[in-house]
Write a protein that holds these residues in place. Structure first.
Motif, PDB file in Angstrom:
ATOM      1  N   PHE A   1       2.033  -5.016  -8.903  1.00  0.00           N
ATOM      2  CA  PHE A   1       1.991  -5.112 -10.368  1.00  0.00           C
ATOM      3  C   PHE A   1       1.753  -3.764 -11.050  1.00  0.00           C
ATOM      4  O   PHE A   1       1.452  -3.703 -12.235  1.00  0.00           O
ATOM      5  N   VAL A   2       1.837  -2.667 -10.282  1.00  0.00           N
ATOM      6  CA  VAL A   2       1.722  -1.338 -10.901  1.00  0.00           C
ATOM      7  C   VAL A   2       3.096  -0.680 -10.862  1.00  0.00           C
ATOM      8  O   VAL A   2       3.567  -0.273  -9.793  1.00  0.00           O
ATOM      9  N   PHE A   3       3.762  -0.624 -11.984  1.00  0.00           N
ATOM     10  CA  PHE A   3       5.112  -0.054 -12.104  1.00  0.00           C
ATOM     11  C   PHE A   3       6.086  -0.555 -11.030  1.00  0.00           C
ATOM     12  O   PHE A   3       6.956   0.180 -10.605  1.00  0.00           O
ATOM     13  N   GLY A   4       5.900  -1.764 -10.590  1.00  0.00           N
ATOM     14  CA  GLY A   4       6.760  -2.243  -9.505  1.00  0.00           C
ATOM     15  C   GLY A   4       7.730  -3.326  -9.929  1.00  0.00           C
ATOM     16  O   GLY A   4       8.426  -3.879  -9.088  1.00  0.00           O
ATOM     17  N   ARG A   5       7.754  -3.659 -11.201  1.00  0.00           N
ATOM     18  CA  ARG A   5       8.572  -4.743 -11.739  1.00  0.00           C
ATOM     19  C   ARG A   5       8.165  -6.097 -11.169  1.00  0.00           C
ATOM     20  O   ARG A   5       8.898  -7.078 -11.283  1.00  0.00           O
TER      21      ARG A   5
ATOM     22  N   GLY B   1       0.846  -1.192   0.000  1.00  0.00           N
ATOM     23  CA  GLY B   1       0.000   0.000   0.000  1.00  0.00           C
ATOM     24  C   GLY B   1       0.881   1.241   0.000  1.00  0.00           C
ATOM     25  O   GLY B   1       2.116   1.143  -0.072  1.00  0.00           O
ATOM     26  N   PRO B   2       0.275   2.427   0.111  1.00  0.00           N
ATOM     27  CA  PRO B   2       1.032   3.662  -0.081  1.00  0.00           C
ATOM     28  C   PRO B   2       1.950   4.052   1.079  1.00  0.00           C
ATOM     29  O   PRO B   2       2.800   4.918   0.925  1.00  0.00           O
ATOM     30  N   GLY B   3       1.794   3.460   2.251  1.00  0.00           N
ATOM     31  CA  GLY B   3       2.729   3.814   3.323  1.00  0.00           C
ATOM     32  C   GLY B   3       2.153   3.788   4.716  1.00  0.00           C
ATOM     33  O   GLY B   3       2.829   3.444   5.671  1.00  0.00           O
TER      34      GLY B   3
ATOM     35  N   ARG C   1       4.843  11.654  -0.890  1.00  0.00           N
ATOM     36  CA  ARG C   1       4.777  10.738   0.259  1.00  0.00           C
ATOM     37  C   ARG C   1       3.352  10.606   0.808  1.00  0.00           C
ATOM     38  O   ARG C   1       3.121  10.719   2.014  1.00  0.00           O
ATOM     39  N   GLY C   2       2.412  10.370  -0.107  1.00  0.00           N
ATOM     40  CA  GLY C   2       1.010  10.239   0.281  1.00  0.00           C
ATOM     41  C   GLY C   2       0.823   9.178   1.354  1.00  0.00           C
ATOM     42  O   GLY C   2       1.320   8.061   1.215  1.00  0.00           O
ATOM     43  N   THR C   3       0.120   9.515   2.416  1.00  0.00           N
ATOM     44  CA  THR C   3      -0.201   8.700   3.607  1.00  0.00           C
ATOM     45  C   THR C   3       0.988   8.487   4.548  1.00  0.00           C
ATOM     46  O   THR C   3       0.843   7.864   5.593  1.00  0.00           O
TER      47      THR C   3
ATOM     48  N   SER D   1      -0.521   3.607  -4.920  1.00  0.00           N
ATOM     49  CA  SER D   1      -0.371   5.047  -4.688  1.00  0.00           C
ATOM     50  C   SER D   1      -1.014   5.856  -5.815  1.00  0.00           C
ATOM     51  O   SER D   1      -1.380   7.007  -5.623  1.00  0.00           O
ATOM     52  N   ALA D   2      -1.156   5.241  -6.988  1.00  0.00           N
ATOM     53  CA  ALA D   2      -1.729   5.955  -8.133  1.00  0.00           C
ATOM     54  C   ALA D   2      -3.161   6.405  -7.839  1.00  0.00           C
ATOM     55  O   ALA D   2      -3.626   7.409  -8.372  1.00  0.00           O
ATOM     56  N   VAL D   3      -3.844   5.666  -7.001  1.00  0.00           N
ATOM     57  CA  VAL D   3      -5.208   6.016  -6.610  1.00  0.00           C
ATOM     58  C   VAL D   3      -5.230   6.623  -5.197  1.00  0.00           C
ATOM     59  O   VAL D   3      -5.920   7.597  -4.929  1.00  0.00           O
TER      60      VAL D   3
ATOM     61  N   VAL E   1       0.645  10.543 -13.093  1.00  0.00           N
ATOM     62  CA  VAL E   1       2.018  10.206 -13.475  1.00  0.00           C
ATOM     63  C   VAL E   1       2.785   9.729 -12.251  1.00  0.00           C
ATOM     64  O   VAL E   1       2.851  10.417 -11.231  1.00  0.00           O
ATOM     65  N   LEU E   2       3.360   8.533 -12.343  1.00  0.00           N
ATOM     66  CA  LEU E   2       4.239   8.021 -11.293  1.00  0.00           C
ATOM     67  C   LEU E   2       5.685   8.205 -11.749  1.00  0.00           C
ATOM     68  O   LEU E   2       5.956   8.234 -12.955  1.00  0.00           O
ATOM     69  N   MET E   3       6.591   8.280 -10.807  1.00  0.00           N
ATOM     70  CA  MET E   3       8.011   8.489 -11.121  1.00  0.00           C
ATOM     71  C   MET E   3       8.178   9.731 -12.005  1.00  0.00           C
ATOM     72  O   MET E   3       8.996   9.755 -12.913  1.00  0.00           O
ATOM     73  N   GLY E   4       7.398  10.757 -11.730  1.00  0.00           N
ATOM     74  CA  GLY E   4       7.346  11.878 -12.646  1.00  0.00           C
ATOM     75  C   GLY E   4       7.737  13.225 -12.047  1.00  0.00           C
ATOM     76  O   GLY E   4       7.296  14.261 -12.545  1.00  0.00           O
TER      77      GLY E   4
HETATM   78  N1  SAH Z   1       3.893  -0.128  -7.164  1.00  0.00           N
HETATM   79  C1  SAH Z   1       3.798   1.255  -6.759  1.00  0.00           C
HETATM   80  C2  SAH Z   1       4.472   2.187  -7.740  1.00  0.00           C
HETATM   81  C3  SAH Z   1       5.953   1.929  -7.938  1.00  0.00           C
HETATM   82  S1  SAH Z   1       6.740   3.115  -8.976  1.00  0.00           S
HETATM   83  C4  SAH Z   1       2.332   1.625  -6.503  1.00  0.00           C
HETATM   84  O1  SAH Z   1       1.425   0.879  -6.887  1.00  0.00           O
HETATM   85  O2  SAH Z   1       2.089   2.657  -5.872  1.00  0.00           O
HETATM   86  C5  SAH Z   1       7.325   4.299  -7.806  1.00  0.00           C
HETATM   87  C6  SAH Z   1       6.455   5.533  -7.838  1.00  0.00           C
HETATM   88  O3  SAH Z   1       5.273   5.321  -7.118  1.00  0.00           O
HETATM   89  C7  SAH Z   1       7.058   6.747  -7.188  1.00  0.00           C
HETATM   90  O4  SAH Z   1       7.983   7.393  -8.024  1.00  0.00           O
HETATM   91  C8  SAH Z   1       5.837   7.599  -6.966  1.00  0.00           C
HETATM   92  O5  SAH Z   1       5.423   8.200  -8.171  1.00  0.00           O
HETATM   93  C9  SAH Z   1       4.800   6.542  -6.626  1.00  0.00           C
HETATM   94  N2  SAH Z   1       4.577   6.409  -5.174  1.00  0.00           N
HETATM   95  C10 SAH Z   1       4.759   5.314  -4.432  1.00  0.00           C
HETATM   96  N3  SAH Z   1       4.380   5.521  -3.149  1.00  0.00           N
HETATM   97  C11 SAH Z   1       3.931   6.800  -3.099  1.00  0.00           C
HETATM   98  C12 SAH Z   1       3.370   7.614  -2.064  1.00  0.00           C
HETATM   99  N4  SAH Z   1       3.205   7.157  -0.836  1.00  0.00           N
HETATM  100  N5  SAH Z   1       3.013   8.876  -2.383  1.00  0.00           N
HETATM  101  C13 SAH Z   1       3.161   9.356  -3.627  1.00  0.00           C
HETATM  102  N6  SAH Z   1       3.687   8.627  -4.638  1.00  0.00           N
HETATM  103  C14 SAH Z   1       4.055   7.367  -4.389  1.00  0.00           C
END
Ligand code: SAH
Length: 259
Positions: free
Chosen positions: A91-95, A11-13, A199-201, A118-120, A169-172
């Motif tokens: 599985f979302v931009f996480g390899r 999850g986001p943190g 650093r959402g959450t 984190s995208a949502v 946009v992630l990694m943006g």
């Molecule tokens: N698998 C992750 C994404 C990995 S790519 C997911 O589903 O969230 C890494 C990118 O995720 C970061 O560069 C950033 O854009 C985003 N990200 C991950 N955690 C975040 C958070 N807590 N707040 C904002 N962006 C976050």
């Protein structure tokens, strides 16, 4: 007996946003391979003697993806129960997809534990719904890692602009100036609302808002750094209408708005 590898999203943190399954696995796994993206509060939950940091950068080298893949197979073949912990959803931009394919190719049983991405979630905790009946009927999740000027760019910013939906946009953070320009050149209005959620959450979550025209200056003034998501589209303006009543701004979160 070969052990199982669990590709687990953290999850986001905020630890309260772990799935029940993720929490159970963190408590019971023999070893947890992680990097820094899950955030300090989640990493603190993993006992030191079972944690393996594969994302070290300061000082030590960052472990390569090939090394991580091999390590997962090695640990499983020792019979260990392995958690490969990833920020957001695995599985979302996480390899995670590459790791799953590698494990399958090497005959290692694995399970995917999906999670809050984190995208949502990062937009959500900032008061931004990624879709909205009145403002966005679609949402695109995009990597900002690539150079939009690159001829073979995998991201078609012109096509994204044409959807009229939300773009997350992630990694943006670094390439924000490039794709903000690309989207404007593709015809998106300069006053399109944009939000950066850093650093959402996490305990020190921050939000900065502007428009496609101002957002680069906003980023620089606020000093926004990764990990952060960029939310582009009319939905980003929802924040202004709800923020006063938004109880999930974390207590100590510094909120930066360009007014
Ligand atoms: N698998 C992750 C994404 C990995 S790519 C997911 O589903 O969230 C890494 C990118 O995720 C970061 O560069 C950033 O854009 C985003 N990200 C991950 N955690 C975040 C958070 N807590 N707040 C904002 N962006 C976050």
């Amino acid at each position: 007996m070969t052990g199982t590898v669990y590709l687990v999203g953290s999850g986001p943190g905020d630890p309260d946003l772990l799935t029940v399954r993720a929490k159970r696995l963190l408590e019971t796994a023999d070893v947890v391979l992680h990097d820094k993206l899950p955030g300090p509060e989640i990493i603190d939950l993993v006992p030191d003697d079972r944690a393996e940091d594969v994302g070290k950068r300061a000082g030590g080298e960052r472990t390569s993806q090939a090394e991580i893949n091999e390590r997962l197979v090695e640990l499983a073949r020792e019979g260990q129960t392995v958690v490969r912990l990833k920020g957001g959803d695995p599985f979302v931009f996480g390899r995670g997809g590459e790791e799953a394919e590698y494990l399958a190719a090497h005959g290692v049983p694995f399970e995917v534990v999906p999670a809050v991405t984190s995208a949502v979630a990062a937009p959500a905790v900032a008061g931004i719904p990624v879709t909205h009946r009145d403002h966005a009927s679609s949402v695109s999740f995009v990597t900002g890692h690539e150079d939009p000027a690159k001829e073979e760019s995998a991201v078609d910013w012109e096509a994204l602009a044409a959807t009229g939906g939300t773009i997350v946009v992630l990694m943006g953070v670094g390439r924000l100036p490039d794709y903000a320009t690309a989207l404007r050149e593709a015809g998106m209005a300069p006053d399109t609302p944009v939000a950066l959620v850093e650093r959402g959450t996490w305990p020190d979550q921050r939000v900065a808002t502007g428009t496609l025209k101002t957002i680069v200056d906003v980023r620089d003034e606020a000093g926004i750094e990764p990990p952060a998501v960029t939310v582009i589209g009319e939905v980003a303006a929802t924040r202004e209408r709800v923020v006063e009543w938004l109880a999930n701004e974390r207590d100590d979160a510094a909120v930066v708005d360009d007014g």
